[in-house]
Design a protein around this motif. Sequence first.
Motif, mmCIF file in Angstrom:
data_model
loop_
_atom_site.group_PDB
_atom_site.id
_atom_site.type_symbol
_atom_site.label_atom_id
_atom_site.label_comp_id
_atom_site.label_asym_id
_atom_site.label_seq_id
_atom_site.Cartn_x
_atom_site.Cartn_y
_atom_site.Cartn_z
ATOM 1 N N MET B 1 0.845 -1.197 0.000
ATOM 2 C CA MET B 1 0.000 0.000 0.000
ATOM 3 C C MET B 1 0.884 1.252 0.000
ATOM 4 S SD MET B 1 -3.096 0.807 2.647
ATOM 5 C CE MET B 1 -4.258 -0.331 1.900
ATOM 6 N N LYS B 2 0.367 2.315 -0.649
ATOM 7 C CA LYS B 2 1.150 3.545 -0.778
ATOM 8 C C LYS B 2 0.744 4.542 0.309
ATOM 9 C CE LYS B 2 1.882 4.504 -5.284
ATOM 10 N NZ LYS B 2 1.666 5.211 -6.573
ATOM 11 N N PHE B 3 1.712 4.936 1.144
ATOM 12 C CA PHE B 3 1.461 5.896 2.228
ATOM 13 C C PHE B 3 2.125 7.227 1.912
ATOM 14 C CE2 PHE B 3 -0.213 3.669 6.040
ATOM 15 C CZ PHE B 3 -0.145 2.355 5.609
ATOM 16 N N SER B 4 1.547 8.329 2.416
ATOM 17 C CA SER B 4 2.260 9.595 2.537
ATOM 18 C C SER B 4 2.074 10.092 3.959
ATOM 19 C CB SER B 4 1.745 10.633 1.543
ATOM 20 O OG SER B 4 2.244 10.363 0.251
ATOM 21 N N LEU B 5 3.064 10.857 4.442
ATOM 22 C CA LEU B 5 2.986 11.407 5.790
ATOM 23 C C LEU B 5 3.022 12.921 5.725
ATOM 24 C CD1 LEU B 5 5.568 9.123 7.692
ATOM 25 C CD2 LEU B 5 3.206 8.621 7.047
ATOM 26 N N ALA B 6 2.267 13.581 6.601
ATOM 27 C CA ALA B 6 2.348 15.024 6.772
ATOM 28 C C ALA B 6 2.840 15.275 8.194
ATOM 29 C CB ALA B 6 0.981 15.663 6.558
ATOM 30 N N VAL B 7 3.925 16.048 8.322
ATOM 31 C CA VAL B 7 4.523 16.305 9.633
ATOM 32 C C VAL B 7 4.395 17.795 9.939
ATOM 33 C CG1 VAL B 7 6.612 16.109 11.041
ATOM 34 C CG2 VAL B 7 6.144 14.408 9.249
ATOM 35 N N TYR B 8 3.653 18.120 10.995
ATOM 36 C CA TYR B 8 3.366 19.519 11.351
ATOM 37 C C TYR B 8 4.167 20.012 12.546
ATOM 38 C CZ TYR B 8 -0.929 19.278 8.450
ATOM 39 O OH TYR B 8 -1.842 19.148 7.430
ATOM 40 N N SER B 9 4.945 19.136 13.171
ATOM 41 C CA SER B 9 5.616 19.508 14.423
ATOM 42 C C SER B 9 7.124 19.557 14.275
ATOM 43 C CB SER B 9 5.288 18.506 15.521
ATOM 44 O OG SER B 9 3.972 18.662 15.926
ATOM 45 N N ALA B 10 7.729 20.514 14.971
ATOM 46 C CA ALA B 10 9.186 20.628 14.988
ATOM 47 C C ALA B 10 9.774 19.495 15.814
ATOM 48 C CB ALA B 10 9.591 21.967 15.587
ATOM 49 N N PRO B 11 11.024 19.099 15.505
ATOM 50 C CA PRO B 11 11.653 18.073 16.338
ATOM 51 C C PRO B 11 11.829 18.589 17.761
ATOM 52 C CG PRO B 11 13.223 18.979 14.745
ATOM 53 C CD PRO B 11 11.880 19.538 14.413
ATOM 54 N N HIS B 12 11.711 17.710 18.736
ATOM 55 C CA HIS B 12 11.978 18.018 20.146
ATOM 56 C C HIS B 12 10.938 18.924 20.804
ATOM 57 C CE1 HIS B 12 15.711 16.046 19.203
ATOM 58 N NE2 HIS B 12 15.975 16.964 18.295
ATOM 59 N N SER B 13 9.936 19.436 20.076
ATOM 60 C CA SER B 13 8.915 20.262 20.733
ATOM 61 C C SER B 13 7.791 19.378 21.267
ATOM 62 C CB SER B 13 8.366 21.310 19.775
ATOM 63 O OG SER B 13 7.669 20.690 18.720
ATOM 64 N N SER B 14 7.598 18.229 20.627
ATOM 65 C CA SER B 14 6.676 17.213 21.125
ATOM 66 C C SER B 14 7.183 15.897 20.568
ATOM 67 C CB SER B 14 5.243 17.484 20.654
ATOM 68 O OG SER B 14 5.124 17.175 19.277
ATOM 69 N N GLN B 15 6.438 14.821 20.840
ATOM 70 C CA GLN B 15 6.894 13.511 20.356
ATOM 71 C C GLN B 15 6.525 13.293 18.892
ATOM 72 O OE1 GLN B 15 5.511 10.301 22.919
ATOM 73 N NE2 GLN B 15 6.314 8.759 21.504
ATOM 74 N N ALA B 16 5.716 14.200 18.315
ATOM 75 C CA ALA B 16 5.115 13.930 17.005
ATOM 76 C C ALA B 16 6.152 13.680 15.899
ATOM 77 C CB ALA B 16 4.192 15.073 16.618
ATOM 78 N N ALA B 17 7.210 14.503 15.852
ATOM 79 C CA ALA B 17 8.199 14.335 14.784
ATOM 80 C C ALA B 17 8.914 12.985 14.916
ATOM 81 C CB ALA B 17 9.199 15.483 14.808
ATOM 82 N N ALA B 18 9.169 12.590 16.163
ATOM 83 C CA ALA B 18 9.807 11.292 16.395
ATOM 84 C C ALA B 18 8.859 10.152 16.024
ATOM 85 C CB ALA B 18 10.247 11.171 17.852
ATOM 86 N N SER B 19 7.564 10.337 16.318
ATOM 87 C CA SER B 19 6.574 9.317 15.950
ATOM 88 C C SER B 19 6.505 9.149 14.441
ATOM 89 C CB SER B 19 5.183 9.705 16.465
ATOM 90 O OG SER B 19 5.131 9.647 17.857
ATOM 91 N N ALA B 20 6.612 10.266 13.710
ATOM 92 C CA ALA B 20 6.537 10.206 12.247
ATOM 93 C C ALA B 20 7.683 9.364 11.686
ATOM 94 C CB ALA B 20 6.581 11.616 11.661
ATOM 95 N N LEU B 21 8.887 9.587 12.211
ATOM 96 C CA LEU B 21 10.045 8.815 11.750
ATOM 97 C C LEU B 21 9.876 7.336 12.099
ATOM 98 C CD1 LEU B 21 12.892 8.626 10.527
ATOM 99 C CD2 LEU B 21 13.818 9.258 12.770
ATOM 100 N N ARG B 22 9.380 7.092 13.306
ATOM 101 C CA ARG B 22 9.167 5.711 13.760
ATOM 102 C C ARG B 22 8.131 5.010 12.874
ATOM 103 N NH1 ARG B 22 6.672 5.464 19.629
ATOM 104 N NH2 ARG B 22 5.668 3.441 19.533
ATOM 105 N N PHE B 23 7.052 5.739 12.520
ATOM 106 C CA PHE B 23 6.008 5.165 11.668
ATOM 107 C C PHE B 23 6.535 4.924 10.254
ATOM 108 C CE2 PHE B 23 2.217 5.417 8.946
ATOM 109 C CZ PHE B 23 1.421 4.463 9.545
#
Lengths: 93, 130
Positions: B1-23
């Motif tokens: 399946m073809k995925f795309s990701l949208a990342v709205y958060s700066a690194p280290h300001s919340s866990q979101a950027a790290a979660s995106a890389l992990r996903f």
Amino acid sequence: MSLHIVSKSPFSSTALSDCLDAFAEGDALLLIEDGVYALSGRMSERPAVQPVYCLAADAAARGLQIPDSVTAVDDAGWVALCAEHNPVVSWFK
Amino acid sequence: MKFSLAVYSAPHSSQAAASALRFARALLREGHQLYRVFFYCDGVHNGSSLSAPPQDETDLLAGWQALQQQHQLDLVVCIAAAQRRGVLSDSEASRLEKPAANLAAGFELAGLGQLADAVAQSDRLVTFGG
């Protein structure tokens, strides 16, 4: 059917309650990041919706036990949930 | 399946950027395709080559660059959001007469149309923010 991903604590954000307002039959809820703190509150005994999933690593990082009513998933399980549901809706405000 | 990701958060300001890389790592490991990662709003800071986290913390930039090299990922930083926040390529820095450029290798600047294209071309868009 949608997968709702909640990444903020219900104690600091309305993300979870907003998500539950939009939750439809057949949808699924996944708790990640600080969203797993819902396990220490309203999701701990009887979840408001079903099915509820939780990223095991994020719960473990916060010292939270995952109750029987919630299914623990690893990163591969997270990807599988996203593949099984459409659309994938993220709640983080 | 073809995925795309949208990342709205700066690194280290919340866990979101790290979660995106992990996903991103997890979906590639599971045999799915990653069509594009679009960095928008404060997420453009993920594309700064000047971040220097302590050695005992996760280096998200190095993580994205390694994954980009391995899978020829399309890592796109929103150009308008990046200009506002000071993430500039060589050509943008010289065009805007700024003293330095800092867009990291492996990332490119492009417009919001690339997010619309990612939505149209992918089976799933997963957003990481907050």
